[in-house]
Design an enzyme around this catalytic site. Structure first.
Site, PDB file in Angstrom:
ATOM      1  N   GLY A  31       0.823  -1.218   0.000  1.00  0.00           N
ATOM      2  CA  GLY A  31       0.000   0.000   0.000  1.00  0.00           C
ATOM      3  C   GLY A  31       0.851   1.258   0.000  1.00  0.00           C
ATOM      4  O   GLY A  31       1.948   1.271   0.568  1.00  0.00           O
ATOM      5  N   ARG A  43       1.150  -5.730  -4.970  1.00  0.00           N
ATOM      6  CA  ARG A  43       1.172  -6.603  -3.793  1.00  0.00           C
ATOM      7  C   ARG A  43       1.591  -8.037  -4.089  1.00  0.00           C
ATOM      8  O   ARG A  43       1.404  -8.918  -3.254  1.00  0.00           O
ATOM      9  CB  ARG A  43      -0.229  -6.639  -3.164  1.00  0.00           C
ATOM     10  N   ASP A  92       4.936  -7.566   5.181  1.00  0.00           N
ATOM     11  CA  ASP A  92       4.884  -8.646   4.195  1.00  0.00           C
ATOM     12  C   ASP A  92       5.945  -8.457   3.111  1.00  0.00           C
ATOM     13  O   ASP A  92       6.615  -9.409   2.714  1.00  0.00           O
ATOM     14  CB  ASP A  92       3.497  -8.708   3.550  1.00  0.00           C
ATOM     15  N   LYS A 132       8.200   0.654   5.361  1.00  0.00           N
ATOM     16  CA  LYS A 132       7.084   1.497   4.940  1.00  0.00           C
ATOM     17  C   LYS A 132       5.772   0.949   5.441  1.00  0.00           C
ATOM     18  O   LYS A 132       5.606  -0.272   5.431  1.00  0.00           O
ATOM     19  CB  LYS A 132       7.075   1.541   3.407  1.00  0.00           C
ATOM     20  N   THR A 133       4.878   1.703   5.908  1.00  0.00           N
ATOM     21  CA  THR A 133       3.450   1.406   6.023  1.00  0.00           C
ATOM     22  C   THR A 133       2.787   2.466   6.888  1.00  0.00           C
ATOM     23  O   THR A 133       3.278   2.802   7.974  1.00  0.00           O
ATOM     24  CB  THR A 133       3.113   0.007   6.592  1.00  0.00           C
ATOM     25  N   ASP A 161       0.247   1.979   8.420  1.00  0.00           N
ATOM     26  CA  ASP A 161      -0.373   1.286   9.554  1.00  0.00           C
ATOM     27  C   ASP A 161       0.457   1.385  10.834  1.00  0.00           C
ATOM     28  O   ASP A 161      -0.059   1.166  11.929  1.00  0.00           O
ATOM     29  CB  ASP A 161      -0.585  -0.201   9.224  1.00  0.00           C
TER      30      ASP A 161
END
Ligand code: FBP
Length: 545
Positions: free
Chosen positions: A76, A140, A171, A197-198, A200
């Protein structure tokens, strides 16, 4: 055409840790171990397990060979990805001006399908300090098969690429680790480096203080929540149910709560710990709606983490059985007619899980049986929890009204904030942090390292004092069930209920519920006093305090 802000922003020179501004040397720390399942992880990663922590210190200047490097954006979008790439670019050009950077397009697929572009200075300059991943796109696809690795190797060799940088979340960095191990085992000479990275915020540990993008995304959502709160405090007629991205962990919801002081915020990790049912969660919200209505306030805000449904223990157990069942019976299930699928599932599950499944609203139940993403995750962003909860709260309030226990008005509005923040122009923090991560990656490559994640720490201090180095990715790994099998994956960092950010929230939430204490943070500022422009997230500030 560019706006004046975009033009001014393009000229921004991200800050680097002082140590990276001159010649560097590498200091090796202690050998490492994986966070869990040490024996199994060591067996799976014999070439990249146990490597030491690395830290860059001042060194003496030496001439560097030109480096050809490949880069992939994976998973993402998160604000700052373009700055990681410009940091790598500037880093390798600083090592030797003849170094070259190649971007593989649309995520890991670009590597497998040999779809790439050379990232020249003209291209890089267009994207400095901008949001998005559009410079090369993202995807992804899970890199896990040797055919994929071998296909990738052909193009890496053809382009003379010494190292591949994978910019991704847990992931994707798991992919990076598997690839690093394979290329090391095959003695290909190709190094693999990861970058955290994320939005979240769940890729973090002692050595990775935060993932990039979390700062900007939370500030963007908090601006919007603040605007909604000001609106609802002005008209005083709506309850706003706001779902926030964060597939698993509730870091985004918690950070936004700390920034905006909503009437109510659910933290999934707490729901799980307290073994709450969906009905318990609904009752918690309804009680606050009633308490506020008793004061004549028929308005408020509820923040809902996207991953909530998976943390309700009964639903979690259901999903885990469903995952195993669907992995083992995919073909049979595919043949069942759509309108019979619900009954088919109920017939085949254990009694308890079948009952939970049967109790879920149709839309949610159906979503739980749809395809997982390539990493085996339920696609929670497609479940409309905000509507589900407000509907259920409405039902409870209607019942209380009948019983004479509630006399307010309840009108709900729904929002889902996720995509609105993932490509926002990076805050100064993310612009600087990302650039430093990319620059550090270039130095790890020059030092011949593989299987490392670029690490920049001491992030609440001024950027000058940040510490740059590398952390072996195997150190973050454990074994988890995915698609019905045990797989090595990076352990996700969930909200810690004994951590300072949650404690701060828990100490204050009652006050925020019963007294309107909304905060309106306003938009991200890029130019102006440091206390306005360079603040980290509250989560990071509290964790480091
Ligand atoms: P990453 O873990 O890859 O960083 O992605 C996070 C995320 O933004 C989640 O918050 C959200 O659930 C998911 O991506 C949505 O994915 P998609 O854009 O593929 O629908």
């Amino acid at each position: 055409m560019k706006s004046n802000l975009q033009i001014a922003r393009a000229a921004y020179q991200p800050k680097l840790p002082a140590v990276l501004k001159g010649a560097t040397a590498l200091q090796e720390g202690q050998a490492t171990q994986s966070v869990a399942n040490q024996e199994d992880i060591q067996k799976l990663f014999p070439n990249t397990y146990g490597m030491p922590l690395l830290k860059f210190v001042q060194g003496t200047a030496k001439a560097g060979e030109p480096l050809n490097v490949g880069v992939i954006l994976s998973g993402g979008q998160a604000p700052g990805g373009h700055n990681v790439i410009s940091g790598i670019f500037d880093g390798i050009k600083n090592i030797n001006k003849d170094s070259r950077l190649f971007g593989f397009k649309m995520g890991p697929d670009g590597l497998i399908n040999h779809d790439y572009i050379e990232l020249t200075s003209d291209i890089i300059d267009e994207y400095r300090n901008t949001g998005g991943f559009d410079i090369i796109g993202s995807g992804r696809t899970k890199l896990e098969k040797t055919e994929q690795f071998d296909k990738g190797l052909i193009i890496l060799k053809k382009l003379g690429i010494k190292a591949l940088v994978i910019i991704g979340g847990d992931d994707s960095n798991t992919n990076a680790c598997v690839l690093a191990e394979y290329y090391a085992a095959q003695k290909t000479g190709v190094q693999v480096i990861g970058c955290p990275k994320t939005i979240d915020g769940d890729l973090k540990n002692q050595m990775i203080e935060t993932s990039f993008g979390f700062d900007t995304a939370c500030k963007t959502y908090s601006e919007m929540i603040g605007n909604i709160q000001r609106d609802c405090n002005s008209s005083r007629k709506y309850w706003h149910f706001i779902k926030l991205m964060g597939r698993s962990a509730s870091h985004i919801a918690l950070e936004c709560a700390l920034q905006t002081q909503p009437s109510y915020c659910i933290i999934s990790e707490e729901v799980e710990k307290n073994n709450m049912s969906l009905a318990d969660v609904v009752e918690g919200i309804a009680k606050v709606v009633k308490q506020r209505a008793d004061k004549g306030w028929n308005f408020g805000t509820v923040l809902i983490p996207e991953g909530l449904i998976e943390f309700i223990p009964a639903v979690k157990s259901l999903i885990s059985e469903l995952n195993e069942f669907l992995a083992a019976n995919a073909d049979e299930f595919a043949k069942v007619a759509k309108d019979s699928q619900r009954d088919f599932i109920i017939e085949h599950l254990s009694k308890e899980n079948a009952a939970t499944y049967a109790s879920l609203p149709l839309g949610v139940a159906r979503q739980l049986t749809l395809d997982r993403d390539p990493h085996g995750n339920v696609q929670v962003s497609l479940i409309e929890t905000e509507k589900l909860l407000s509907e259920m709260v409405g039902n409870v309030l209607a019942q209380w009204k009948k019983e004479g226990n509630y006399n307010g008005k309840f009108a709900a509005m729904h929002h889902f904030f996720g995509y609105e923040g993932r490509c926002a122009a990076p805050s100064n923090f993310d612009a600087d942090y990302c650039y430093s991560l990319g620059y550090t990656a270039s130095l790890l490559i020059q030092s011949g390292k593989t299987g490392y994640m670029s690490s920049v720490r001491n992030l609440t201090a001024p950027a000058e004092q940040w510490i740059a180095g590398g952390v072996p990715i195997t150190m973050m790994m454990n074994l988890e069930r995915r698609h019905g099998e045990w797989k090595p994956v990076i352990q996700k960092a969930l909200v810690e209920l004994d951590g300072k950010p949650f404690k701060k929230f828990a100490e204050n939430r009652q006050n925020w519920a019963l007294n309107t204490e909304f905060v309106y943070p306003g938009p991200i500022q890029y130019f102006g006093p440091s206390e306005v422009c360079d603040q980290t997230t509250k989560t990071l500030a509290l964790e480091q305090a």
